[in-house]
Enzyme design. Sequence first.
Site, PDB file in Angstrom:
ATOM      1  N   THR A 160       0.870  -1.178   0.000  1.00 11.31           N
ATOM      2  CA  THR A 160       0.000   0.000   0.000  1.00 11.31           C
ATOM      3  C   THR A 160       0.905   1.225   0.000  1.00 11.31           C
ATOM      4  OG1 THR A 160      -1.910  -0.980   1.081  1.00 11.31           O
ATOM      5  CG2 THR A 160      -1.484   1.302   1.634  1.00 11.31           C
ATOM      6  N   ARG A 187     -15.373  -4.708   1.182  1.00 12.37           N
ATOM      7  CA  ARG A 187     -14.623  -4.437   2.424  1.00 12.37           C
ATOM      8  C   ARG A 187     -13.933  -3.064   2.331  1.00 12.37           C
ATOM      9  NH1 ARG A 187      -8.844  -3.515   3.432  1.00 12.37           N
ATOM     10  NH2 ARG A 187      -8.426  -4.159   5.540  1.00 12.37           N
ATOM     11  N   GLY A 189     -10.977  -0.737   4.225  1.00 16.83           N
ATOM     12  CA  GLY A 189      -9.895  -0.727   5.215  1.00 16.83           C
ATOM     13  C   GLY A 189      -9.763   0.639   5.868  1.00 16.83           C
ATOM     14  N   ASP A 190      -8.608   0.889   6.455  1.00 12.51           N
ATOM     15  CA  ASP A 190      -8.383   2.139   7.185  1.00 12.51           C
ATOM     16  C   ASP A 190      -8.053   3.323   6.287  1.00 12.51           C
ATOM     17  OD1 ASP A 190      -5.938   0.483   6.736  1.00 12.51           O
ATOM     18  OD2 ASP A 190      -4.962   2.331   7.363  1.00 12.51           O
ATOM     19  N   GLY A 210      -0.997  -1.294   7.139  1.00  9.83           N
ATOM     20  CA  GLY A 210      -1.081  -2.506   7.959  1.00  9.83           C
ATOM     21  C   GLY A 210      -2.489  -3.059   7.892  1.00  9.83           C
ATOM     22  N   GLY A 212      -5.991  -3.038   8.163  1.00 11.06           N
ATOM     23  CA  GLY A 212      -6.922  -1.922   8.262  1.00 11.06           C
ATOM     24  C   GLY A 212      -7.906  -2.042   9.405  1.00 11.06           C
TER      25      GLY A 212
HETATM   26  N1  ASP Z   1      -4.144  -0.764   5.386  1.00  9.95           N
HETATM   27  C1  ASP Z   1      -4.529  -1.335   4.134  1.00  9.95           C
HETATM   28  C2  ASP Z   1      -5.916  -1.920   4.260  1.00  9.95           C
HETATM   29  O1  ASP Z   1      -6.208  -2.533   5.268  1.00  9.95           O
HETATM   30  C3  ASP Z   1      -3.613  -2.387   3.629  1.00  9.95           C
HETATM   31  C4  ASP Z   1      -2.136  -2.105   3.748  1.00  9.95           C
HETATM   32  O2  ASP Z   1      -1.740  -1.137   4.364  1.00  9.95           O
HETATM   33  O3  ASP Z   1      -1.332  -2.876   3.163  1.00  9.95           O
HETATM   34  O4  ASP Z   1      -6.675  -1.799   3.326  1.00  9.95           O
END
Ligand code: ASP
Length: 275
Positions: A160, A187, A189-190, A210, A212
């Site tokens: 990411t 879905r 994520g964060d 990380g 999410g």
């Molecule tokens: N944080 C991202 C998510 O959960 C994924 C990542 O950071 O690799 O979508």
Amino acid sequence: MRAIVLHGGLSIRRELQEHVEIYAQKAIEMDTALEAVVEAVRLMEDDPLYNAGTGSNMRFDGSIQMDAAVMIPGDFGAVINIEHVRNPVLVARDVMLHSPHLILSGDGAVSFARMRGYEYYDPTTERAREKREKTIKKLKMGEISQYYHPEFFRELLGDTVGAVAFFEGEIAAAVSTGGTSLTLRGRVGDSPIPGAGIFAGDKGAVVATGIGEEIIRRMLSLSIYSRIGDDSLEKICEEEIRKFGDIPVGVIAITSEERCARSNMVMPHAIVTRD
Ligand code: ASP
């Protein structure tokens, strides 16, 4: 004084480190902090090595849905689960600058992108296809017994992208992701959630990477931002990361004086400053 910090997700692939350094040097040449973070993320979205734009992870069903966001003090723009565009971060920036809204999702985000002139684009890569197939095979073989087990997530994460910048008093943050793989279609994520994967205010900017789900539970970016000034930025980031234990996580952060990149796994990143 200007400074920019980029990250390329949680990944041990060495090429990602090399690329992130090149993109940081290019981005610092931009005129404003917002232009710099958007350009940094756009370059990484166009690089198929990263899990953002071209190269994004696939969902269980084989579709690709992407999240991106930009933030400056007092304003925000995001697209959630956008499909078939080349650069989600440009659409997120347009949501902030050229729409009355802050967040657009799904079909609405795609329609808005088309209205702004972003053409149909398929971000699928062979690597994303192989990653999905490999993981489904492992799940079927029972190698990974529990989907939400941290060990499983460790394999799915990574690559990411995000950037934070401070340019002559201006602050900005941007992030883009294809999400963790594999996840259900829909879905979120964060990354496009203000306070979770991204936050920018007068004191500085923070971007996270990380798992999410965990980052949202802990509102990681806002947790770090709200402590700015109480301690050194490095110490704050380190303490907040430590709270995750062995759950994979990383952050980049910037203030007028400090900048840092902290993670509990290898996280390609680059910090460039200029007087
Ligand atoms: N944080 C991202 C998510 O959960 C994924 C990542 O950071 O690799 O979508």
